[in-house]
Motif scaffolding. Structure first.
Motif, PDB file in Angstrom:
ATOM      1  N   ASP A   1     -31.758  -8.281 -18.267  1.00 25.26           N
ATOM      2  CA  ASP A   1     -32.837  -9.261 -18.138  1.00 25.26           C
ATOM      3  C   ASP A   1     -33.916  -8.796 -17.169  1.00 25.26           C
ATOM      4  O   ASP A   1     -35.113  -8.982 -17.422  1.00 25.26           O
ATOM      5  N   THR A   2     -33.525  -8.184 -16.064  1.00 31.36           N
ATOM      6  CA  THR A   2     -34.505  -7.696 -15.100  1.00 31.36           C
ATOM      7  C   THR A   2     -35.403  -6.636 -15.721  1.00 31.36           C
ATOM      8  O   THR A   2     -36.552  -6.436 -15.281  1.00 31.36           O
ATOM      9  N   ALA A   3     -34.884  -5.929 -16.744  1.00 32.62           N
ATOM     10  CA  ALA A   3     -35.694  -4.911 -17.424  1.00 32.62           C
ATOM     11  C   ALA A   3     -36.931  -5.505 -18.074  1.00 32.62           C
ATOM     12  O   ALA A   3     -37.885  -4.775 -18.396  1.00 32.62           O
ATOM     13  N   GLU A   4     -36.960  -6.822 -18.270  1.00 33.43           N
ATOM     14  CA  GLU A   4     -38.116  -7.482 -18.875  1.00 33.43           C
ATOM     15  C   GLU A   4     -39.217  -7.754 -17.859  1.00 33.43           C
ATOM     16  O   GLU A   4     -40.293  -8.242 -18.222  1.00 33.43           O
ATOM     17  N   THR A   5     -38.990  -7.460 -16.565  1.00 31.84           N
ATOM     18  CA  THR A   5     -40.019  -7.633 -15.540  1.00 31.84           C
ATOM     19  C   THR A   5     -40.785  -6.321 -15.381  1.00 31.84           C
ATOM     20  O   THR A   5     -40.299  -5.256 -15.765  1.00 31.84           O
TER      21      THR A   5
ATOM     22  N   ASN B   1     -33.223 -23.201 -20.580  1.00 35.16           N
ATOM     23  CA  ASN B   1     -33.877 -23.627 -19.341  1.00 35.16           C
ATOM     24  C   ASN B   1     -34.052 -22.487 -18.339  1.00 35.16           C
ATOM     25  O   ASN B   1     -34.232 -22.721 -17.142  1.00 35.16           O
ATOM     26  N   ALA B   2     -34.021 -21.256 -18.838  1.00 33.74           N
ATOM     27  CA  ALA B   2     -34.150 -20.100 -17.946  1.00 33.74           C
ATOM     28  C   ALA B   2     -35.524 -20.074 -17.284  1.00 33.74           C
ATOM     29  O   ALA B   2     -36.544 -20.348 -17.918  1.00 33.74           O
ATOM     30  N   THR B   3     -35.561 -19.750 -16.004  1.00 28.77           N
ATOM     31  CA  THR B   3     -36.826 -19.707 -15.255  1.00 28.77           C
ATOM     32  C   THR B   3     -37.273 -18.269 -14.972  1.00 28.77           C
ATOM     33  O   THR B   3     -38.331 -18.053 -14.382  1.00 28.77           O
ATOM     34  N   THR B   4     -36.443 -17.313 -15.365  1.00 28.11           N
ATOM     35  CA  THR B   4     -36.783 -15.887 -15.211  1.00 28.11           C
ATOM     36  C   THR B   4     -36.719 -15.223 -16.578  1.00 28.11           C
ATOM     37  O   THR B   4     -36.135 -15.780 -17.521  1.00 28.11           O
ATOM     38  N   PRO B   5     -37.324 -14.041 -16.721  1.00 30.28           N
ATOM     39  CA  PRO B   5     -37.330 -13.375 -18.030  1.00 30.28           C
ATOM     40  C   PRO B   5     -35.911 -13.152 -18.563  1.00 30.28           C
ATOM     41  O   PRO B   5     -34.982 -12.856 -17.814  1.00 30.28           O
ATOM     42  N   VAL B   6     -35.768 -13.318 -19.878  1.00 33.50           N
ATOM     43  CA  VAL B   6     -34.483 -13.119 -20.553  1.00 33.50           C
ATOM     44  C   VAL B   6     -34.678 -12.117 -21.679  1.00 33.50           C
ATOM     45  O   VAL B   6     -35.602 -12.249 -22.500  1.00 33.50           O
ATOM     46  N   SER B   7     -33.815 -11.124 -21.736  1.00 31.11           N
ATOM     47  CA  SER B   7     -33.889 -10.144 -22.822  1.00 31.11           C
ATOM     48  C   SER B   7     -33.228 -10.712 -24.070  1.00 31.11           C
ATOM     49  O   SER B   7     -32.170 -11.357 -23.984  1.00 31.11           O
ATOM     50  N   PRO B   8     -33.811 -10.495 -25.236  1.00 29.38           N
ATOM     51  CA  PRO B   8     -33.140 -10.911 -26.475  1.00 29.38           C
ATOM     52  C   PRO B   8     -31.858 -10.108 -26.668  1.00 29.38           C
ATOM     53  O   PRO B   8     -31.789  -8.925 -26.336  1.00 29.38           O
ATOM     54  N   ARG B   9     -30.812 -10.796 -27.181  1.00 29.51           N
ATOM     55  CA  ARG B   9     -29.520 -10.165 -27.402  1.00 29.51           C
ATOM     56  C   ARG B   9     -29.274  -9.948 -28.892  1.00 29.51           C
ATOM     57  O   ARG B   9     -29.608 -10.808 -29.701  1.00 29.51           O
ATOM     58  N   PRO B  10     -28.661  -8.823 -29.266  1.00 31.06           N
ATOM     59  CA  PRO B  10     -28.222  -8.690 -30.660  1.00 31.06           C
ATOM     60  C   PRO B  10     -27.059  -9.648 -30.921  1.00 31.06           C
ATOM     61  O   PRO B  10     -26.131  -9.731 -30.112  1.00 31.06           O
ATOM     62  N   LEU B  11     -27.120 -10.376 -32.020  1.00 31.10           N
ATOM     63  CA  LEU B  11     -26.041 -11.328 -32.331  1.00 31.10           C
ATOM     64  C   LEU B  11     -24.825 -10.626 -32.919  1.00 31.10           C
ATOM     65  O   LEU B  11     -23.703 -11.107 -32.781  1.00 31.10           O
ATOM     66  N   ASN B  12     -25.039  -9.486 -33.570  1.00 34.84           N
ATOM     67  CA  ASN B  12     -23.929  -8.703 -34.107  1.00 34.84           C
ATOM     68  C   ASN B  12     -23.866  -7.377 -33.342  1.00 34.84           C
ATOM     69  O   ASN B  12     -24.742  -6.531 -33.482  1.00 34.84           O
ATOM     70  N   SER B  13     -22.823  -7.222 -32.535  1.00 37.38           N
ATOM     71  CA  SER B  13     -22.655  -5.995 -31.752  1.00 37.38           C
ATOM     72  C   SER B  13     -21.422  -5.208 -32.179  1.00 37.38           C
ATOM     73  O   SER B  13     -20.936  -4.346 -31.442  1.00 37.38           O
ATOM     74  N   VAL B  14     -20.917  -5.486 -33.366  1.00 34.20           N
ATOM     75  CA  VAL B  14     -19.702  -4.811 -33.838  1.00 34.20           C
ATOM     76  C   VAL B  14     -20.046  -3.377 -34.259  1.00 34.20           C
ATOM     77  O   VAL B  14     -20.967  -3.156 -35.046  1.00 34.20           O
ATOM     78  N   LEU B  15     -19.310  -2.417 -33.728  1.00 31.91           N
ATOM     79  CA  LEU B  15     -19.530  -1.000 -34.021  1.00 31.91           C
ATOM     80  C   LEU B  15     -18.377  -0.450 -34.851  1.00 31.91           C
ATOM     81  O   LEU B  15     -17.206  -0.719 -34.563  1.00 31.91           O
ATOM     82  N   ASP B  16     -18.709   0.321 -35.868  1.00 26.22           N
ATOM     83  CA  ASP B  16     -17.704   0.917 -36.742  1.00 26.22           C
ATOM     84  C   ASP B  16     -16.985   2.058 -36.020  1.00 26.22           C
ATOM     85  O   ASP B  16     -17.635   2.916 -35.411  1.00 26.22           O
ATOM     86  N   LEU B  17     -15.662   2.084 -36.106  1.00 29.79           N
ATOM     87  CA  LEU B  17     -14.860   3.055 -35.355  1.00 29.79           C
ATOM     88  C   LEU B  17     -14.267   4.153 -36.226  1.00 29.79           C
ATOM     89  O   LEU B  17     -13.415   4.926 -35.776  1.00 29.79           O
TER      90      LEU B  17
END
Length: 470
Positions: A250-254, A431-447
């Protein structure tokens, strides 16, 4: 000379690991002969390391019986004969079980030999006017580590065609020590960056504190600083493991965070890739599921298209592209990393014990990755010599949401998992008051790819239970 013609290009293994003899096709007629003494594409296709020669040396020897060696240098050699014939002897002077192993063979223009770093090299000429040629992949340096062995060493017991008492040997070569007094050449060094981080700590536990393994923090070695190319004798290093990263998503968005994220996750990796490329080093770089946008169906394969949503993911994607420019690279892509220090699992365990009933995101799906497993996977790739490229590394087993994992933490710590309630990502950050990074909803990685190398990812549930027990 007719016996040198008609051979097929082929490698021949020897008892010394990495020491390879090559039969060379020589084409000739009444005018003379021609051969391809070094042909990168053909020879690497037959299994020779692409060792990157930077210098070509020739030693001309007038008389039969000229004897030189035994010298082991901290670089690789491609040895051949341009004219004449030699009896060659090689002794392994590297640390390890093959220390002291000996191999001998005659070399004429139809034969060459690849001599890996640390293997002692010597020869005796069997014909007048012999030109002994060798390619090396480093420039001579007084700071380099060398090893020498006496030509008459009783342990090696080399059967020289012409007795050493009958040939001229330099006083320097006569003074070389016996095998019992030789200090073996250590393996090329491994440099672990980010040594104080959670993955760095896991790597130290996995790799140990051998003399050839070096752990540094960014304060000790800033790879983006001017003069980094001269900060080490990089040819002494065989592997760089980049466990350093900017992970404050999230801090990376500043404005300040954006600059720091790009510096650590992209600029630093580009500098490492240049060093690796210039010095024949294997670069291991740790990637992230954040290089994807998480909108895809099913598990992400290693070659899925990048589509990062935020600054952190963008900087990590740029770092991956930079790492790929190193010919010898492993990119280890992970998700939801858990190790020493503050992390999601420890936070949930603490909340459970303090009687707090949390609302946890339920629309992000993935698998945990424990730093011990990342360290094991990195060690595995290096030991088995897996094909260079990108490998997904996470726990195996069920695909879970953060809320599912929180409930499992509650259950494993003897608390009621029903105390964890679901919330969407949008609701959680509403209700976040500081920058928030968007998250990937699917983080499953093929093994599939890492499993095909013989590495067995641990089941996520079992790994979580073991982590909480520890």
């Amino acid at each position: 000379m007719s016996d040198i013609f008609g051979k097929q290009l082929q490698p021949i293994e020897t008892p010394i690991p990495g020491l390879l003899v090559f039969e060379l096709p020589v084409h000739g007629d009444s005018r003379g002969w021609f051969k391809e003494n070094w042909q990168r594409e053909k020879m690497t296709a037959l299994g020779l390391e692409d060792f990157g020669p930077v210098q070509n040396n020739i030693s001309f020897n007038d008389a039969v019986g000229t004897t030189r060696g035994i010298h082991a240098e901290p670089w690789d050699k491609w040895v051949s004969v341009a004219t004449g014939r030699i009896f060659g002897a090689w002794v392994d002077l590297r640390e390890g079980p093959s220390f002291g192993a000996v191999f001998t063979i005659e070399i004429d223009p139809s034969r060459a030999i690849f001599v890996p770093r640390g293997v002692g090299n010597s020869y005796q000429t069997l014909a007048p006017d012999t030109a002994y040629a060798y390619l090396v992949n480093d420039h001579w340096s007084p700071a380099a580590e060398y090893a020498f062995l006496n030509l008459a060493d009783e342990s090696a017991a080399i059967e020289w065609p012409i007795p050493l008492s009958e040939v001229e040997i330099s006083e320097k070569d006569k003074a070389h020590p016996r095998l019992a007094d030789v200090t073996p050449i250590a393996p090329r060094k491994t440099l672990v960056l980010g040594a104080a981080g959670q993955l760095g700590l896991a790597l130290r536990a996995r790799l140990g504190d051998a003399d050839h393994i070096e752990y540094v923090t960014r304060a000790e070695l800033d790879v983006t600083a001017p003069g980094i190319a001269d900060a080490r004798r990089w040819r002494d290093y065989g592997t760089i493991i980049n466990a350093a990263a900017y992970t404050a998503v999230d801090t990376a968005e500043t404005p300040e965070g954006r600059a720091s994220a790009w510096q650590a996750n992209a600029t630093a990796v580009a500098a490492l890739a240049r060093i690796a490329n210039d010095n024949g080093i294997t670069l291991v770089h740790v990637s992230s599921d954040y290089v994807f946008d998480g909108t895809g169906d099913g598990a992400y394969a290693e070659d899925a298209a990048f589509a990062p949503l935020g600054v952190y993911g963008q900087s990590k994607a740029a770092g991956d592209l930079a790492a790929q420019t190193a010919p010898r690279h492993y990119i280890v892509r992970t998700s939801w990393v858990i190790g020493e220090g503050k992390n999601f699992v420890r936070t949930m365990a603490s909340l459970a014990e303090r009687g707090i009933d949390p609302s946890v995101v339920s629309d992000q799906i993935g698998r945990l990755t424990f730093t011990t497993d990342i360290a094991d996977a990195i060690a595995h790739l290096l030991v088995v010599g897996a094909a260079y490229g990108t490998y997904n590394v996470t726990s195996a087993g069920a695909e879970l949401s953060w809320a599912d994992i929180a409930r499992e933490v509650y259950r494993l710590t003897g608390n009621d998992p029903a105390r964890v309630s679901d919330v969407t990502t949008a609701e959680y950050f509403a209700n976040a008051t500081t920058p928030v990074s968007p998250r990937p909803l699917n983080s499953v990685l093929d093994l599939t790819k890492i499993s095909a190398t013989g590495f067995a990812p641990r089941d996520g549930g079992e790994a979580l239970a073991a982590y909480l027990r520890s």
